[in-house]
Design an enzyme around this catalytic site. Sequence first.
Site, PDB file in Angstrom:
ATOM      1  N   SER A 100      12.526 -42.928 -14.433  1.00 20.71           N
ATOM      2  CA  SER A 100      11.358 -42.076 -14.209  1.00 20.71           C
ATOM      3  C   SER A 100      11.147 -42.010 -12.699  1.00 20.71           C
ATOM      4  CB  SER A 100      10.139 -42.663 -14.916  1.00 20.71           C
ATOM      5  OG  SER A 100       8.993 -41.931 -14.559  1.00 20.71           O
TER       6      SER A 100
ATOM      7  N   ARG B 241      -0.357 -47.563 -16.007  1.00 20.83           N
ATOM      8  CA  ARG B 241      -0.371 -48.551 -14.926  1.00 20.83           C
ATOM      9  C   ARG B 241      -1.122 -49.779 -15.393  1.00 20.83           C
ATOM     10  NH1 ARG B 241      -1.204 -43.441 -11.384  1.00 20.83           N
ATOM     11  NH2 ARG B 241      -2.426 -43.024 -13.225  1.00 20.83           N
TER      12      ARG B 241
ATOM     13  N   GLY C 162       9.477 -41.919  -9.445  1.00 20.29           N
ATOM     14  CA  GLY C 162       8.180 -42.182  -8.838  1.00 20.29           C
ATOM     15  C   GLY C 162       8.166 -41.470  -7.499  1.00 20.29           C
ATOM     16  N   THR C 163       7.829 -40.196  -7.552  1.00 15.83           N
ATOM     17  CA  THR C 163       8.034 -39.385  -6.347  1.00 15.83           C
ATOM     18  C   THR C 163       7.001 -39.637  -5.257  1.00 15.83           C
ATOM     19  OG1 THR C 163       6.990 -37.601  -7.577  1.00 15.83           O
ATOM     20  CG2 THR C 163       9.388 -37.522  -7.351  1.00 15.83           C
TER      21      THR C 163
ATOM     22  N   GLY D 192      -6.018 -10.436   6.266  1.00 15.17           N
ATOM     23  CA  GLY D 192      -6.074 -10.735   7.695  1.00 15.17           C
ATOM     24  C   GLY D 192      -5.576  -9.620   8.604  1.00 15.17           C
TER      25      GLY D 192
ATOM     26  N   HIS E 198     -15.933  -8.686   0.128  1.00  7.82           N
ATOM     27  CA  HIS E 198     -14.933  -9.642   0.601  1.00  7.82           C
ATOM     28  C   HIS E 198     -15.163 -11.021  -0.014  1.00  7.82           C
ATOM     29  CE1 HIS E 198     -13.238 -12.558   3.510  1.00  7.82           C
ATOM     30  NE2 HIS E 198     -12.271 -11.668   3.611  1.00  7.82           N
TER      31      HIS E 198
ATOM     32  N   LYS F  70       0.837  -1.201   0.000  1.00 10.63           N
ATOM     33  CA  LYS F  70       0.000   0.000   0.000  1.00 10.63           C
ATOM     34  C   LYS F  70       0.873   1.252   0.000  1.00 10.63           C
ATOM     35  CE  LYS F  70      -3.782  -0.515   2.481  1.00 10.63           C
ATOM     36  NZ  LYS F  70      -4.384  -0.709   3.822  1.00 10.63           N
TER      37      LYS F  70
ATOM     38  N   ASP G 168       6.189 -42.730  -4.116  1.00 16.25           N
ATOM     39  CA  ASP G 168       6.869 -43.700  -3.258  1.00 16.25           C
ATOM     40  C   ASP G 168       8.194 -43.157  -2.735  1.00 16.25           C
ATOM     41  OD1 ASP G 168       5.610 -46.165  -2.555  1.00 16.25           O
ATOM     42  OD2 ASP G 168       5.429 -46.566  -4.708  1.00 16.25           O
TER      43      ASP G 168
ATOM     44  N   ARG H 293      -3.433  -1.439  -6.465  1.00 19.84           N
ATOM     45  CA  ARG H 293      -2.587  -2.634  -6.388  1.00 19.84           C
ATOM     46  C   ARG H 293      -2.957  -3.527  -7.554  1.00 19.84           C
ATOM     47  NH1 ARG H 293      -5.637  -4.693  -0.958  1.00 19.84           N
ATOM     48  NH2 ARG H 293      -7.692  -4.558  -1.853  1.00 19.84           N
TER      49      ARG H 293
ATOM     50  N   ARG I 222      -3.404   3.124   8.471  1.00 14.08           N
ATOM     51  CA  ARG I 222      -3.684   1.966   7.615  1.00 14.08           C
ATOM     52  C   ARG I 222      -2.511   0.988   7.634  1.00 14.08           C
ATOM     53  NH1 ARG I 222      -4.690   4.715   1.891  1.00 14.08           N
ATOM     54  NH2 ARG I 222      -5.941   2.826   1.581  1.00 14.08           N
TER      55      ARG I 222
ATOM     56  N   GLU J   1      12.310 -44.939  -7.162  1.00 15.79           N
ATOM     57  CA  GLU J   1      11.374 -44.579  -6.097  1.00 15.79           C
ATOM     58  C   GLU J   1      11.817 -45.057  -4.725  1.00 15.79           C
ATOM     59  OE1 GLU J   1       7.559 -46.270  -7.153  1.00 15.79           O
ATOM     60  OE2 GLU J   1       8.506 -47.880  -8.272  1.00 15.79           O
TER      61      GLU J   1
ATOM     62  N   MET K  87      -4.873  -5.645  10.307  1.00 14.13           N
ATOM     63  CA  MET K  87      -5.695  -4.713  11.062  1.00 14.13           C
ATOM     64  C   MET K  87      -6.560  -3.865  10.141  1.00 14.13           C
ATOM     65  SD  MET K  87      -4.777  -1.482  13.449  1.00 14.13           S
ATOM     66  CE  MET K  87      -5.095  -0.274  12.177  1.00 14.13           C
TER      67      MET K  87
ATOM     68  N   CYS L 133       7.086 -39.245 -12.894  1.00 13.43           N
ATOM     69  CA  CYS L 133       5.705 -39.663 -13.129  1.00 13.43           C
ATOM     70  C   CYS L 133       4.885 -39.644 -11.842  1.00 13.43           C
ATOM     71  CB  CYS L 133       5.643 -41.029 -13.782  1.00 13.43           C
ATOM     72  SG  CYS L 133       6.382 -42.320 -12.781  1.00 13.43           S
TER      73      CYS L 133
ATOM     74  N   TYR M 236      11.431 -34.640 -19.105  1.00 14.32           N
ATOM     75  CA  TYR M 236       9.982 -34.426 -19.161  1.00 14.32           C
ATOM     76  C   TYR M 236       9.367 -34.581 -17.780  1.00 14.32           C
ATOM     77  CZ  TYR M 236       9.374 -39.500 -18.839  1.00 14.32           C
ATOM     78  OH  TYR M 236       9.395 -40.793 -18.408  1.00 14.32           O
TER      79      TYR M 236
ATOM     80  N   ARG N  21       4.439 -49.355 -17.101  1.00 11.37           N
ATOM     81  CA  ARG N  21       5.021 -49.911 -15.888  1.00 11.37           C
ATOM     82  C   ARG N  21       4.502 -51.328 -15.682  1.00 11.37           C
ATOM     83  NH1 ARG N  21       3.488 -47.234 -10.243  1.00 11.37           N
ATOM     84  NH2 ARG N  21       1.522 -48.235 -10.736  1.00 11.37           N
TER      85      ARG N  21
HETATM   86  P1  ADP Z   1      -7.773  -2.201   3.546  1.00  8.62           P
HETATM   87  O1  ADP Z   1      -6.358  -2.575   3.497  1.00  8.62           O
HETATM   88  O2  ADP Z   1      -8.597  -3.068   4.404  1.00  8.62           O
HETATM   89  O3  ADP Z   1      -8.352  -2.024   2.179  1.00  8.62           O
HETATM   90  P2  ADP Z   1      -7.446   0.629   3.713  1.00  8.62           P
HETATM   91  O4  ADP Z   1      -6.317   1.146   4.499  1.00  8.62           O
HETATM   92  O5  ADP Z   1      -7.310   0.620   2.266  1.00  8.62           O
HETATM   93  O6  ADP Z   1      -7.846  -0.778   4.276  1.00  8.62           O
HETATM   94  O7  ADP Z   1      -8.687   1.498   4.126  1.00  8.62           O
HETATM   95  C1  ADP Z   1      -9.969   1.120   3.795  1.00  8.62           C
HETATM   96  C2  ADP Z   1     -10.726   2.275   3.249  1.00  8.62           C
HETATM   97  O8  ADP Z   1     -10.717   3.356   4.164  1.00  8.62           O
HETATM   98  C3  ADP Z   1     -10.161   2.869   1.982  1.00  8.62           C
HETATM   99  O9  ADP Z   1     -10.567   2.158   0.870  1.00  8.62           O
HETATM  100  C4  ADP Z   1     -10.754   4.232   2.000  1.00  8.62           C
HETATM  101  O10 ADP Z   1     -12.058   4.202   1.503  1.00  8.62           O
HETATM  102  C5  ADP Z   1     -10.783   4.564   3.464  1.00  8.62           C
HETATM  103  N1  ADP Z   1      -9.638   5.422   3.787  1.00  8.62           N
HETATM  104  C6  ADP Z   1      -8.419   5.068   4.216  1.00  8.62           C
HETATM  105  N2  ADP Z   1      -7.653   6.149   4.382  1.00  8.62           N
HETATM  106  C7  ADP Z   1      -8.402   7.208   4.041  1.00  8.62           C
HETATM  107  C8  ADP Z   1      -8.166   8.598   3.976  1.00  8.62           C
HETATM  108  N3  ADP Z   1      -6.999   9.115   4.298  1.00  8.62           N
HETATM  109  N4  ADP Z   1      -9.187   9.376   3.578  1.00  8.62           N
HETATM  110  C9  ADP Z   1     -10.372   8.856   3.254  1.00  8.62           C
HETATM  111  N5  ADP Z   1     -10.656   7.558   3.290  1.00  8.62           N
HETATM  112  C10 ADP Z   1      -9.681   6.739   3.678  1.00  8.62           C
HETATM  113 MG    MG Z   2      -7.740  -0.750   0.916  1.00 11.22          MG
END
Ligand code: ADP
Ligand code: MG
Length: 902
Positions: free
Chosen positions: A791, A591, A793-794, A107, A469, A27, A796, A349, A98, A772, A109, A858, A878, A645
Amino acid sequence: MSNKYVYFFGPDHTDGDGSMRPLLGGKGANLAEMAKIGLPVPAGFTITTEVCTYFYANGQQYPQELKAQVEEAMRGIEKVMGKKLGDTQELPLLVSCRSGARDSMPGMMDTVLNIGLNDKTVKVLAEKSGDERFAWDCYRRFVQMYGRVVLDMKPKCKTDHCPFEDLLDAKKKKAGVEVDSELKAEYLKELVVEFKAAVKAQTGKDFPDDPMEQVWGGVGAVFSSWMNDRAIVYRRMNGIPHDWGTAVNVQAMVFGNMGETCATGVAFTRDGATGAKGIVGDYLFNAQGEDVVAGIRMPHRIEYTMAEELPHVWEEFSNVAMILENHYKDIQDVEFTIENDKLWMLQTRNAKRTGFAHVRSAVDMVNEGLITPERAISRIPANDLTQLLQPVFSGEGLKGRTPIAKGINAGPGAATGQIYFQPDDAEAVWQKNNNAKIILVRHETTPEDLRGMKVSSGILTSSGGAASHAALVGRQMGKAVVCGCDSVKINYKNETVSAAGKEYKKGDWISIDGFTGNVYEGEVPTAPSEVLQVLFEKSLHPKDAPIYQCFQQLMSWSDRYRKLAVRANADTPYEAEQAIALGAQGIGLTRTEHMFFNHIEEFRAMILADNVEDRQKALEPLLKYQQRDFEGVFRAMNGRPVTIRLLDPPLHEFVPHEAKEQEALAKKLGVTKEKVAQRVKDLAEFNPMLGHRGCRLGIVYPEITRMQATAICRAAVNVMKDGIDCHPEIMVPLPGCAAEFKHQEGVIREAAAKVFLEEGITPDYMVGTMIELPRACVTADKIAENAEFFSFGTNDLTQTGLGISRDDYGTYINEYQELDIFAADPFQTLDQEGVGELMKIAVEKGKKTRPDIKLGICGEHGGDPASVKFCHKIGLNYVSCSPLRLPVARLAAAQAAIADKQ
Ligand code: ADP
Ligand code: MG
Ligand code: MG
C-alpha cells in the site's frame, strides 16, 4: 500560401467553427459556431491565438501578413453590415474589440465597445440614428473604455481614483441625476471633452481619432493583457498553460442603449447554482455591454419578467436557448443584446457552475436523452462533488435566529466567518492563519479581487445580480455566495456594514447561506449535508432529498464504469460506517496510534518501561483495548477487507513534555519524576520523521508488534465466531529493505498462528507492507518475496522522495507555486514525474516477484482526482482516502476508466 491569421464570421460565410478553440479561442470559436448554425450574430472576425504566440516570441511584433488580412476582413464586415468604418456621410460602422482565450478567463482585457467614433462620426451617428443622446452615450463610453483599457488609465490600487468615474460622478451631481442613463446629450458632450483632456493629462498623448488606429490599439491591448498579473494568477489557479495565448475578436456593434426597446443581457440556459431546468438571467433596458453585471442599476430577471415586457424577444430567446443546449449538449452561459426588439447573440459558452449544478444538470441531461452516462461522468470535475457533502445551515442551528438580510442565493453552501471588506486584508489574514474563516463583504467584486475571494469561505455583495462577477466566479471557486443583497449598507471607509438596523465592524462574525440567500449575525452552527442526512444520519428520506437523488444516480453510474476499488482511511467504527455509506469497499488504512491516544496512561507506562518484562506487563491491558477497537471496526465493515497498520509514529509523540504533567505521570506510575524526564529526553530526536518510528519500533520492541498482531487476530476470530466474515490485512509501516519486513512478518505470523491454534479458527488474513521509502520502491521485488500486498504511503513517499518535510514546507511552497517550480502542491496532488515514477518501479518489481500482489494507495493522494487517475493508469487495485473524499475517488476512477476506452 501565407499563413491564415484571421477568420471571418457572418450570416453568409464563416471560416471557423466551434471545434477550433485552440486557434480561435473559446469566444471566437463559439461565435463562429453560432453564426454557422444560423443564430443571429453580428458579423466579425477573429485574430488567432497563433498571432499572440508570435507576438511574444518576436519582441511584441505582429506577423507581416496580419495587416492585410485584418483590413480585408474589415471590408467583409462592412459589406455584410452595409456600413463603413469611419464613414462621415452615412451611418458609420462601429465595432467592438474582445479578447478570447481558449478557456474563458476573467483575468483578461476588458472589451472595448463603439470603436470607430470620433468627433466627426459621432455627429453622423447622432443625425442618422435620430438619437443624439444615444450617439454621445456611445462616444463617452468609448473614450472611457479605451482610456481605461487600451491607454492603461485603470486605477492601480483600491485607493486610486478612476478619473473617468470621478468626472462622471461630478457630472451626475451637476445634472442632478442618480444614474448615467439619465444624463442628457449636452452633458455627455461635455464629458467627452473632459475625458479626452484627462487622457491627454495622464498619458501626454491625444486621444486617437483614426478608426483603424483605434482598432489596432484594441488588438494590441488584448495581446498585452495575456501577460498581466491577474491573467497570470488566474491561469495558475486553473492550471492553464501560459503559452496558449489569446485570440482577438473584432465584431460589428449592435446597440442595447438606443432606447426603451433596447437592452443588454446575460443568461444561463439552466440555473448555474442549482442546475434546475429553465432559463435564468438578467437584462437591463437602455444599457450597453457589461452594464447589466456591473451593478449600476438593478437588472430585471429574465425568468420573471421578460415574457411580459418583451414577448417577441422572449419567444425567440427561449428558442435560441433550446437550440444552443441541444447543439452543445450542455448548459450555456450566453450574452446578448436587444436592439429595437431584435435579439442579437454575442457570446455562448459552456456555463461555469457549482458542483450541485454539475451533478443535477448532468443527471437530468442523461434522463432527457441529451447525453450518455459516460459523458455525464466525464465532464463533472470530481473535486466539485465535495460541495455536496459540505455542512449546511438547517434545523437546530437556525433555531431562534432571524436573518438580518436576504440576497440572491448565488453560490450554494453555508459559510460562517469574520467580515473583511478589502480583498488585500482578507489575503493578509489568511497568510497568517490558513484556517481563518473569512466572509468577504463588498459592493460587488471584480477580477482584481480574485486573490481575496480565493481565501474567503463566503462572499456577500450588496449589488450585482445572479450573473454578477461575485456570483459566477465565487461559486466556481466553491464558495458560498449571497449577492445583490441591497438591504445591507457597506461603508468601506469606516469598514462597517449595517443590516436590520445594526452595525457590524471588520472582524465581526456573520454567516451566509448560499442556498437561501439569508444572512445571519454571528456564527451559525451547521448540520450535515443532505447527502449525509440520507446516507449516514438516516434522518432524511431519499424521496425528500433531490440533491441526494442526483448524487446517488451519478455514483451508481460511476461504480458501473470504474475498475479501481475504493477504500477508506478510517480508525473507528463511526468512521467505518460513514465510509460504507459513501461507498467504501474496505478500509485501506486503520491507524492504531489513534487508539493508543485513547488509552494514553497505559501506553505511557509501556513506553517508560525499561525492561522487557515490564513492557510485556504494560502491554497486557493495551492488548484488550486494541482487540476491542479492532472488533468494532471489523463488525462495522461486515466482511470487507480491513488494512491495519502497526504502530508508526515515534514514541516521543506520546509522552508528556511539561514538567507538571511529567510529575503527575511519575506519581501514577510510582517512579521518580527525574526518571520520566530522562526518558522523555532520551526519546527526543532531531528529525523524528526520519527517526525511531515505523517498523523500527517493532524491530527493537517486538513485543509491541506481537501484542498488536495478537489483538488483530483475536478480534478477527471473535467476530467470525459471531458469524461475521473478516479479512484483516496486517500492514508493516516504513520498511526500507526486505530484511526489515521479513523480521516483522515473522513476529506477526508466529503470533497469529498461536491465536488460531488456541481458537481453532483461521481467518483469511494477509501480511503486507506500506511502501513509503524510495529504497522500498527500488527493492520492491525483494520485499514482495514475503509481502502479500503493497500500500503506497504517498505522504511519506513524497517527503522522502522529494526530501521535503510536510510539517515545514509552508514557508516556501507558495513561492514555489508562484514561480511555477511546482505546478501543484505535491502533498495534495501526486508528483507523478518523481514520486509516481517510484511507484511505477515498485509496481513493476512487486509484480515480477508476485504477479497477483494486491496494490493500493493510502496516502492523502488517494482522494485527489489527478492522483486517482494515475493510480488507475499504473494498475493499482484500489485507492483509499478519507470517507468524505470517497465520492470524488469513485467519480475520478470512473473517469479514468472511460478515458481509457476513448
Ligand atoms: P467578457 O469576455 O468580459 O464577457 P465580452 O467580449 O463578452 O467580454 O464583452 C462584454 C459585453 O460587451 C458583451 O456581453 C456585450 O454585452 C458587449 N459587447 C461586446 N461586443 C459587442 C458588440 N459587437 N455589440 C454589442 N455589444 C457588444
Ligand atoms: Mg462576454
Ligand atoms: Mg465580462
